[in-house]
Design a protein around this motif. Structure first.
Motif, PDB file in Angstrom:
ATOM      1  N   MET A 177      11.610  67.839   3.187  1.00  0.00           N
ATOM      2  CA  MET A 177      12.633  67.705   4.212  1.00  0.00           C
ATOM      3  C   MET A 177      12.237  68.565   5.413  1.00  0.00           C
ATOM      4  O   MET A 177      11.227  69.275   5.361  1.00  0.00           O
ATOM      5  CB  MET A 177      14.002  68.129   3.672  1.00  0.00           C
ATOM      6  CG  MET A 177      14.404  67.410   2.393  1.00  0.00           C
ATOM      7  SD  MET A 177      16.130  67.696   1.924  1.00  0.00           S
ATOM      8  CE  MET A 177      16.956  66.633   3.100  1.00  0.00           C
ATOM      9  N   HIS A 232      13.210  71.619   8.004  1.00  0.00           N
ATOM     10  CA  HIS A 232      14.062  72.793   8.161  1.00  0.00           C
ATOM     11  C   HIS A 232      14.947  72.637   9.396  1.00  0.00           C
ATOM     12  O   HIS A 232      14.467  72.320  10.487  1.00  0.00           O
ATOM     13  CB  HIS A 232      13.209  74.051   8.305  1.00  0.00           C
ATOM     14  CG  HIS A 232      14.020  75.291   8.527  1.00  0.00           C
ATOM     15  ND1 HIS A 232      14.758  75.875   7.531  1.00  0.00           N
ATOM     16  CD2 HIS A 232      14.222  76.039   9.641  1.00  0.00           C
ATOM     17  CE1 HIS A 232      15.385  76.935   8.015  1.00  0.00           C
ATOM     18  NE2 HIS A 232      15.075  77.060   9.296  1.00  0.00           N
ATOM     19  N   ASP A 276      17.341  70.390   9.737  1.00  0.00           N
ATOM     20  CA  ASP A 276      17.916  69.047   9.845  1.00  0.00           C
ATOM     21  C   ASP A 276      19.382  69.117   9.419  1.00  0.00           C
ATOM     22  O   ASP A 276      19.885  70.169   9.021  1.00  0.00           O
ATOM     23  CB  ASP A 276      17.128  68.084   8.961  1.00  0.00           C
ATOM     24  CG  ASP A 276      17.223  66.630   9.410  1.00  0.00           C
ATOM     25  OD1 ASP A 276      18.099  66.329  10.237  1.00  0.00           O
ATOM     26  OD2 ASP A 276      16.423  65.806   8.933  1.00  0.00           O
ATOM     27  N   PRO A 311      22.741  69.543   7.697  1.00  0.00           N
ATOM     28  CA  PRO A 311      22.976  70.182   6.395  1.00  0.00           C
ATOM     29  C   PRO A 311      23.437  69.226   5.315  1.00  0.00           C
ATOM     30  O   PRO A 311      23.133  69.431   4.131  1.00  0.00           O
ATOM     31  CB  PRO A 311      24.052  71.238   6.702  1.00  0.00           C
ATOM     32  CG  PRO A 311      24.681  70.807   7.987  1.00  0.00           C
ATOM     33  CD  PRO A 311      23.588  70.127   8.757  1.00  0.00           C
ATOM     34  N   ASN A 358      22.537  66.188   4.788  1.00  0.00           N
ATOM     35  CA  ASN A 358      21.368  65.535   4.202  1.00  0.00           C
ATOM     36  C   ASN A 358      20.687  66.522   3.260  1.00  0.00           C
ATOM     37  O   ASN A 358      20.380  66.212   2.104  1.00  0.00           O
ATOM     38  CB  ASN A 358      20.412  65.070   5.305  1.00  0.00           C
ATOM     39  CG  ASN A 358      19.229  64.276   4.779  1.00  0.00           C
ATOM     40  OD1 ASN A 358      19.131  63.990   3.585  1.00  0.00           O
ATOM     41  ND2 ASN A 358      18.316  63.925   5.665  1.00  0.00           N
ATOM     42  N   ALA A 359      20.499  67.755   3.739  1.00  0.00           N
ATOM     43  CA  ALA A 359      19.817  68.764   2.928  1.00  0.00           C
ATOM     44  C   ALA A 359      20.571  69.063   1.637  1.00  0.00           C
ATOM     45  O   ALA A 359      19.967  69.134   0.554  1.00  0.00           O
ATOM     46  CB  ALA A 359      19.640  70.035   3.751  1.00  0.00           C
ATOM     47  N   TYR A 360      21.895  69.230   1.714  1.00  0.00           N
ATOM     48  CA  TYR A 360      22.648  69.593   0.513  1.00  0.00           C
ATOM     49  C   TYR A 360      22.594  68.504  -0.554  1.00  0.00           C
ATOM     50  O   TYR A 360      22.591  68.809  -1.756  1.00  0.00           O
ATOM     51  CB  TYR A 360      24.100  69.897   0.865  1.00  0.00           C
ATOM     52  CG  TYR A 360      24.298  71.233   1.549  1.00  0.00           C
ATOM     53  CD1 TYR A 360      23.722  72.396   1.035  1.00  0.00           C
ATOM     54  CD2 TYR A 360      25.059  71.333   2.701  1.00  0.00           C
ATOM     55  CE1 TYR A 360      23.895  73.614   1.660  1.00  0.00           C
ATOM     56  CE2 TYR A 360      25.241  72.552   3.335  1.00  0.00           C
ATOM     57  CZ  TYR A 360      24.655  73.692   2.813  1.00  0.00           C
ATOM     58  OH  TYR A 360      24.834  74.903   3.432  1.00  0.00           O
ATOM     59  N   LEU A 373      19.293  69.404  -2.062  1.00  0.00           N
ATOM     60  CA  LEU A 373      19.293  70.748  -2.639  1.00  0.00           C
ATOM     61  C   LEU A 373      20.088  70.784  -3.936  1.00  0.00           C
ATOM     62  O   LEU A 373      19.779  71.568  -4.847  1.00  0.00           O
ATOM     63  CB  LEU A 373      19.875  71.744  -1.644  1.00  0.00           C
ATOM     64  CG  LEU A 373      18.961  72.136  -0.474  1.00  0.00           C
ATOM     65  CD1 LEU A 373      19.740  72.921   0.568  1.00  0.00           C
ATOM     66  CD2 LEU A 373      17.756  72.932  -0.965  1.00  0.00           C
ATOM     67  N   ILE A 433      12.824  71.413  -3.602  1.00  0.00           N
ATOM     68  CA  ILE A 433      13.006  70.923  -2.237  1.00  0.00           C
ATOM     69  C   ILE A 433      12.161  71.794  -1.320  1.00  0.00           C
ATOM     70  O   ILE A 433      12.323  73.017  -1.271  1.00  0.00           O
ATOM     71  CB  ILE A 433      14.483  70.979  -1.807  1.00  0.00           C
ATOM     72  CG1 ILE A 433      15.380  70.305  -2.855  1.00  0.00           C
ATOM     73  CG2 ILE A 433      14.643  70.327  -0.438  1.00  0.00           C
ATOM     74  CD1 ILE A 433      15.026  68.866  -3.169  1.00  0.00           C
ATOM     75  N   PHE A 460      10.774  72.506   2.599  1.00  0.00           N
ATOM     76  CA  PHE A 460      11.102  72.268   4.006  1.00  0.00           C
ATOM     77  C   PHE A 460       9.868  72.489   4.872  1.00  0.00           C
ATOM     78  O   PHE A 460       9.197  73.514   4.763  1.00  0.00           O
ATOM     79  CB  PHE A 460      12.225  73.200   4.453  1.00  0.00           C
ATOM     80  CG  PHE A 460      13.554  72.883   3.835  1.00  0.00           C
ATOM     81  CD1 PHE A 460      14.368  71.899   4.374  1.00  0.00           C
ATOM     82  CD2 PHE A 460      13.988  73.560   2.711  1.00  0.00           C
ATOM     83  CE1 PHE A 460      15.594  71.594   3.806  1.00  0.00           C
ATOM     84  CE2 PHE A 460      15.221  73.273   2.129  1.00  0.00           C
ATOM     85  CZ  PHE A 460      16.019  72.280   2.684  1.00  0.00           C
TER      86      PHE A 460
END
Length: 388
Positions: free
Chosen positions: A107, A109, A111, A113, A115-117, A120, A129, A131
């Motif tokens: 992913m 860094h 981007d 949150p 999407n990230a969560y 994650l 995950i 970044f």
């Protein structure tokens, strides 16, 4: 008169009453309601009041709207599911990927949150995950050094919400195809303004909400699923998700195969008022043309950048059309100092990480940009110019 080289902006503005009451430069947060969208919601409400709900009619409209979404993305209707929002779409995608402990997902860094969560959260299953750095240009070469034998997927936004980066998702999709990686793309800040061709992107999943470029009130999301990837199954199940919905609605453990269509990712009842609204907004967007909307916003962005340069005010993020979104621009003015000033002067913008975000819609004009610049200058920043 509000001139554009691409379509009749005056006619479009008349459909958005709010833009006559303020300088609305906040479509990256939520677009104002358009008259056709309001009319579609009112039709739904009137039918509910007068007939207690013609459900078969409403569900037929759901399928017609599904086909419109498919046409917008260049796919077939059976590859489109309706969700609640982008976050739910990203979570559906993350949990549908056949990932195992020790696998990794790449992913960007910084981007979005949500999407990230979604990814994650897979760390609890032993998924790693990773970044990569965010720069003004992110393409296949940006990801390549981070791929190893346990990399299984890349997930990212097409357009960033906080500075208007527009990443080269086509090159990344091509790399994912060659490396046999799943590719998940969040198009929330792109759809309706930037053309999105799901097949050209090579995405496994594309997720979005509908309350920005798609002009619909909050509470409706979209999910594209590449139906050739039959191994991507939902993490949950309901009768509506099944290939064979039992007529008697008695659950049978021996008949739990998911639908061969993207309906496998849906959980029953729809947000019917919002689907009605989306059908109307897609008609508006199709009539104008996404390419025309993009080009109009690019022209306005060029004008904004030129006016900021006159003031000596820095733009956060990329300036080149090749790497910037047409409609999202962040001005390097501290939000804590400036947001109230814009509000007091009738200019609607958003605070962002590095300044004030100006986000354009199909209804904005050069006059809106000049009004923004006047409000900046009103505070004594910059110097008068011939363009003022």
């Amino acid at each position: 008169m509000c001139m554009s080289r691409h379509y009749d902006v005056d006619a479009v503005r008349r459909e958005f009453p709010a833009v006559e009451r303020m300088v609305y430069l906040d479509s990256g947060f939520q677009t104002p309601l358009a008259r056709p969208v309001k009319a579609a919601i009112e039709l739904f409400l009137r039918e509910g009041i007068e007939t207690a709900g013609p459900k078969s009619v409403w569900l037929d409209r759901v399928e017609r709207t599904r086909a419109k979404v498919a046409r917008l993305l260049g796919v077939t209707a059976d590859e489109i599911a309706f969700t609640k929002n982008t976050s739910e779409s990203m979570n559906i995608a993350a949990n549908a990927l056949p990932l195992q402990a020790g696998d990794n997902v790449l992913m960007i860094h910084g981007d979005h949150p949500n999407n990230a969560y979604a990814f994650l959260n897979l760390q609890r299953k032993g998924v790693e995950i990773r970044f990569i750095p965010m720069t003004d240009v992110v393409d296949a070469e940006s990801f390549a050094p981070f791929i190893d034998e346990r990399t299984r997927a890349i997930s990212m936004s097409h357009v960033t919400f906080h500075a208007g980066h527009r990443f080269d998702i086509e090159s990344i999709g091509a790399m994912c195809a060659s490396e046999k990686l799943y590719f998940v793309v969040d198009v929330m800040q792109a759809i309706g303004v930037v053309p999105v061709d799901a097949k050209a992107i090579g995405a496994s999943f594309i997720g979005s909400g509908s309350h920005k470029g798609l002009l619909v009130p909050q509470g409706l999301g979209l999910l594209y699923w590449d139906k050739s990837l039959a191994e991507l199954e939902p993490a949950y199940l309901a009768a509506a998700s099944l290939a064979e919905i039992p007529d008697d609605l008695i659950a049978r453990p021996d008949k739990m195969a998911p639908s061969p269509a993207a309906r496998r990712f849906e959980l029953g009842n729809f947000n019917l008022p919002a689907v009605h609204a989306l059908g109307a907004s897609l008609d508006m967007i199709e009539e104008i043309g996404v390419q025309n909307i993009q080009n109009h916003c690019f022209d306005l962005g060029d004008h904004l950048i030129a006016r900021l340069d006159e003031l000596g005010v820095r733009l956060v993020g990329p300036r080149d059309r090749q790497h910037r979104a047409p409609h999202i621009y962040v001005i390097a003015l501290p939000a804590s100092d400036w947001l109230g000033h814009f509000e007091e002067n009738g200019v609607r913008v958003s605070p962002e990480r590095d300044g004030i975000r100006v986000s354009l819609g199909m209804f904005n004009t050069v006059t809106d940009i000049d009004r923004l610049i006047d409000v900046v200058r009103k505070r004594g920043l910059g110097r008068p110019s011939a363009a003022a």
